[in-house]
Design an enzyme around this catalytic site. Structure first.
Site, PDB file in Angstrom:
ATOM      1  N   CYS A 116     -16.713 -32.322  16.741  1.00  0.00           N
ATOM      2  CA  CYS A 116     -16.478 -32.220  15.303  1.00  0.00           C
ATOM      3  C   CYS A 116     -17.598 -31.422  14.650  1.00  0.00           C
ATOM      4  CB  CYS A 116     -16.400 -33.617  14.687  1.00  0.00           C
ATOM      5  SG  CYS A 116     -16.243 -33.620  12.888  1.00  0.00           S
ATOM      6  N   ASP A 159       3.977   1.539  -1.040  1.00  0.00           N
ATOM      7  CA  ASP A 159       4.645   1.671  -2.338  1.00  0.00           C
ATOM      8  C   ASP A 159       3.705   2.267  -3.383  1.00  0.00           C
ATOM      9  OD1 ASP A 159       7.030   0.694  -1.407  1.00  0.00           O
ATOM     10  OD2 ASP A 159       6.680  -1.364  -2.069  1.00  0.00           O
ATOM     11  N   ARG A 174      18.681   5.223  11.516  1.00  0.00           N
ATOM     12  CA  ARG A 174      18.709   6.087  10.348  1.00  0.00           C
ATOM     13  C   ARG A 174      18.138   7.468  10.651  1.00  0.00           C
ATOM     14  NH1 ARG A 174      18.213   5.087   4.858  1.00  0.00           N
ATOM     15  NH2 ARG A 174      17.574   2.927   5.156  1.00  0.00           N
ATOM     16  N   GLU A 231       0.839  -1.210   0.000  1.00  0.00           N
ATOM     17  CA  GLU A 231       0.000   0.000   0.000  1.00  0.00           C
ATOM     18  C   GLU A 231       0.871   1.256   0.000  1.00  0.00           C
ATOM     19  OE1 GLU A 231      -4.017   1.701   0.379  1.00  0.00           O
ATOM     20  OE2 GLU A 231      -3.322  -0.323   0.027  1.00  0.00           O
ATOM     21  N   CYS A 278     -17.183 -40.125   9.855  1.00  0.00           N
ATOM     22  CA  CYS A 278     -17.168 -38.662   9.744  1.00  0.00           C
ATOM     23  C   CYS A 278     -17.172 -38.276   8.270  1.00  0.00           C
ATOM     24  CB  CYS A 278     -15.920 -38.106  10.424  1.00  0.00           C
ATOM     25  SG  CYS A 278     -15.768 -36.308  10.251  1.00  0.00           S
ATOM     26  N   LYS A 324      18.367  -7.792   0.003  1.00  0.00           N
ATOM     27  CA  LYS A 324      17.811  -6.644   0.725  1.00  0.00           C
ATOM     28  C   LYS A 324      17.094  -7.164   1.970  1.00  0.00           C
ATOM     29  CE  LYS A 324      15.007  -2.486   0.119  1.00  0.00           C
ATOM     30  NZ  LYS A 324      14.135  -2.684   1.280  1.00  0.00           N
ATOM     31  N   LYS A 358      24.419  -2.670  -6.838  1.00  0.00           N
ATOM     32  CA  LYS A 358      25.305  -1.518  -6.683  1.00  0.00           C
ATOM     33  C   LYS A 358      26.383  -1.547  -7.762  1.00  0.00           C
ATOM     34  CE  LYS A 358      24.803  -1.532  -1.625  1.00  0.00           C
ATOM     35  NZ  LYS A 358      25.495  -1.750  -0.334  1.00  0.00           N
TER      36      LYS A 358
END
Length: 750
Positions: A416, A44, A143, A42, A441, A122, A298
């Site tokens: 069940c 991005d 950062r 979202e 079952c 990354k 890079k």
């Protein structure tokens, strides 16, 4: 309303202001609070739309725009510190065209080929800058906004793989190292278990947990969490020996200093090799110990990096190729349970439909009741949903920051949901709760019939999940034509024509509903609108006849004996050649078969003690199902005798079973797992963890072309030529690399 800007339409102004506000809020929650409330996908999308608006209307591109800023304002919980060099962000590439555009721009600016390039993973963690003076760690900072970050030195010192003092020669007087702090996936799961057990909200993903752990006010808390760091660059390098001329050489010097550097980077020549690296880790994205969300490319040469420089926020010499997001946020509307073929009761999340990894998802597994508690999810939570490739969707965890108090805990049912039998653990050590009513079952019978018809068993075309549901649970007052597997090969067309049944979800076994009416979807599968036999019915009955002649191992798999999969079934069929001999063999005789062992042997003996299980075998025998194999005829030279193979991935010219049969026809043996005893791994497309284990163990790996050569010409045609003995100094270097001993000592050992 947004302030007017000359020449910019009002709707563009308002949308730009709205997106900027959303992005700033998301940045604050992501970088400062460590409590993101929107998914990466979202975010991005918002940023891409912002950039498109600014490309169309350059006057909107101001220094305050989120496109021109790095990160977010720093937190006030820690002392602010100035970075020695600005920490930049990275521009993103989402496809090959973006990568090619980046490379072309770099080539145009340099007026030369920018290569070679360094490719690295990354890591989805928290950016950190470490400062060393005279080799001593003096500061660790987040950062922040790229210029000023939070001082988290006390917490950084608790991270085990970050050295307090550097080692080796030529250490700079001042060294600022950039890297990523992360919490390995195993550590993330362990931490969330501890938080939930303590009554605290869990983290949504490993990145959040790493950020939250690094920003603890008490370093002792950080020390208890298994944080790690990997270096990915250098800011300042002052004094000592000169900065090496390439990024890859810088990494090797950092490694010499004792700093943690990844072993998974690679220096390549051009776009084709970059694409190969990107594609490899797209396929092996979840094989690393930590979360990754892409690959960073890079320019390797440091002088070229300097010449290319940076924009206001990102270097021109690097770009992040981001993989399509596999995680999104959605609302958990309910938790229900499904019942599998062995009676295992599995909770599933029912969510607001959302597109993830290319498909719409509205249900996701939660594995068992203990897993629900471990992940700390509540009904009504906004949750992080992951769908990795073709893997079944999984709820990772809740976004606890969005809780409003209306959420409620899931309570595992006691009976069940399909047959009403009381649920229990079949053995004291079992994690799973099961329905013990295996014979009657309807859920277990439906799943077993679908499994028996699958490609790994009888491979009955036309008997898919809808047909299996119709055969075992038609709408009342119709009687089911299949009450146990014993009825399967006695089916007649007249039994099928009246059947109507509710459509069920193949992943969960839960009824599907019409989105408009909310009523269950009903299907008439075996008859057309005129009440005549449908092609589905004719196709299924025809292939039931074909399935009677399947080899013995497929019959064994189709019986749904717990723990008996294709590999064990093939080993048993080869050893005994007859179903009767399998069931009359002692537990010791069964366990002695390679690939079987005591657990599977005990399961086979236990299964055959039930009278209704024996009835299945007898009814199938009476219907003409093949119960034994002929001794293998030796046709042609047994060139693969004594060799062990494992097949993984998707082959173009063979199914896995066909590949196994081709090996067996030449005298070879196929097993299900890679070990030191494996001679060859046959690897098709999308080979997974078996491929990596083969690499680690030194097992020879063959692609499909080499496999065909091996079948035609024998193993010597694909074995590599014997290597010459390496010079002593090379051998010493290899020993040193493996043992981390100094070269002098390694030479002595060699």
């Amino acid at each position: 309303m947004a302030a007017e800007v000359e020449g910019v339409p009002v709707d563009a102004l308002e949308r730009h202001a709205e997106l900027a506000e959303l992005a700033d809020e998301a940045n604050w929650r992501y970088y400062v609070l460590d409590q993101p409330t929107v998914s990466d996908a979202e975010y991005d999308r918002w940023m891409r739309e912002l950039r498109e608006l600014e490309e169309a209307h350059p006057s909107l591109r101001t220094p305050d725009s989120p496109t021109q800023k790095v990160g977010a304002p720093i937190s006030t919980d820690f002392a602010p510190v100035q970075h020695l060099r600005r920490l930049e962000s990275l521009d993103n590439a989402f496809n090959d065209a973006d990568l090619a555009g980046w490379q072309a721009r770099a080539e145009r600016l340099l007026e030369a080929d920018p290569g070679p390039y360094l490719c690295e993973l990354k890591i989805d963690g928290l950016a950190i800058a470490l400062v060393y003076e005279k080799g001593r760690l003096v500061r660790g900072a987040t950062r922040g906004d790229g210029r000023v970050g939070d001082d988290v030195t006390a917490n950084v010192r608790t991270i085990k793989n970050i050295p307090h003092r550097l080692t080796g020669d030529g250490i700079p007087d001042v060294l600022e190292v950039r890297g990523e702090v992360f919490l390995p996936v195993a550590g993330f799961e362990k931490l969330n278990e501890q938080l939930v057990a303590a009554g605290k909200p869990p983290f949504a993903n490993p990145r959040n947990s790493a950020a939250g752990s690094l920003r603890q006010k008490d370093p002792r808390v950080t020390a208890q969490r298994d944080l790690a760091m990997i270096c990915h660059g250098v800011g300042a390098w002052e004094g000592g020996e000169p900065l090496p001329p390439t990024q890859s050489a810088v990494y090797e010097r950092l490694r010499d200093f004792g700093l943690p550097v990844s072993d998974l980077y690679k220096v390549v020549g051009g776009l084709t090799e970059i694409g190969d690296f990107v594609e490899h880790y797209r396929q092996h994205r979840h094989d690393t110990a930590y979360e990754i969300d892409g690959v960073v490319v890079k320019v390797d040469r440091i002088p070229a990096q300097r010449d290319l420089g940076s924009t206001s926020r990102a270097p021109r010499w690097a770009i992040a190729f981001k993989y399509p997001p596999e995680e999104v946020n959605t609302k958990l509307l309910d938790i229900q349970v499904g019942v599998g073929r062995t009676g295992r009761v599995t909770p599933y999340g029912v969510m607001k439909p959302v597109v993830v990894a290319g498909s719409t998802v509205e249900r996701a597994t939660l594995h068992n009741a203990s897993e629900v508690l471990r992940k700390g999810v509540l009904i009504g939570d906004t949750v992080v949903l992951r769908k990795a490739g073709d893997v079944i969707p999984e709820i990772v965890g809740p976004v606890a920051a969005l809780r409003d108090g209306s959420e409620r805990e899931f309570v595992m049912p006691t009976h069940c949901p399909e047959c009403g039998t009381e649920l229990r653990r079949m053995k004291e050590a079992d994690v799973d709760i099961r329905c013990p009513n295996a014979r009657s079952c309807p859920a277990q019978l439906r799943e077993r019939i679908f499994f028996a018809a699958g490609r790994g068993a009888f491979d009955i075309e036309g008997l898919g999940y809808v047909a299996a549901t119709a055969l075992t649970a038609p709408l009342p007052p119709q009687e089911p034509p299949v009450r146990t597997e014993a009825d399967l090969f006695d089916l007649k067309m007249e039994q099928l024509l009246p059947i109507k049944s509710v459509v069920r979800d193949q992943d969960t076994g839960l009824p599907k509903t019409d989105p408009e009416t909310g009523e269950p979807k009903v299907v008439t599968f075996f008859a057309n609108m005129n009440g005549e036999p449908s092609k589905n019915a004719e196709h299924m009955l025809a292939h039931l006849q074909i399935a009677k002649d399947r080899p013995l191992w497929r019959v064994l798999v189709a019986l749904s004996i717990r723990h008996v999969g294709p590999t064990a079934a093939q080993a048993l069929a080869t050893a005994f050649l007859s179903l009767d001999r399998v069931f009359t063999a002692s537990e010791e005789e069964l366990a002695a078969v390679e690939g079987v062992g005591p657990t599977i042997a005990a399961s086979i003996r236990e299964w055959y003690t039930e009278d209704w299980h024996r009835e299945i075998v007898e009814r199938w025998r009476e219907a003409g199902v093949r119960m034994e194999d002929e001794p293998p005829a030796v046709e042609g030279p047994q060139t693969l005798a004594g060799l062990t193979f494992v097949v993984t991935g998707t082959l173009a010219g063979f199914t896995r079973d066909e590949a196994g049969e081709a090996v067996a026809g030449k005298g070879g043996k196929v097993t299900g797992s890679v070990s030191k005893k494996t001679d060859f791994l046959i690897a098709g497309e999308n080979a997974g963890s078996k491929y990596d284990k083969a690499l680690k163990l030194g097992v020879q790996i063959l692609n499909e072309e080499q496999f065909t050569t091996l079948l035609t010409h024998g193993p010597d045609a694909v074995r590599p030529p014997a290597a010459e003995e390496p010079p002593q100094e090379v051998a010493a270097a290899e020993v040193a690399a493996r043992t981390s001993e100094p070269p002098a000592k390694a030479a002595a050992d060699a």
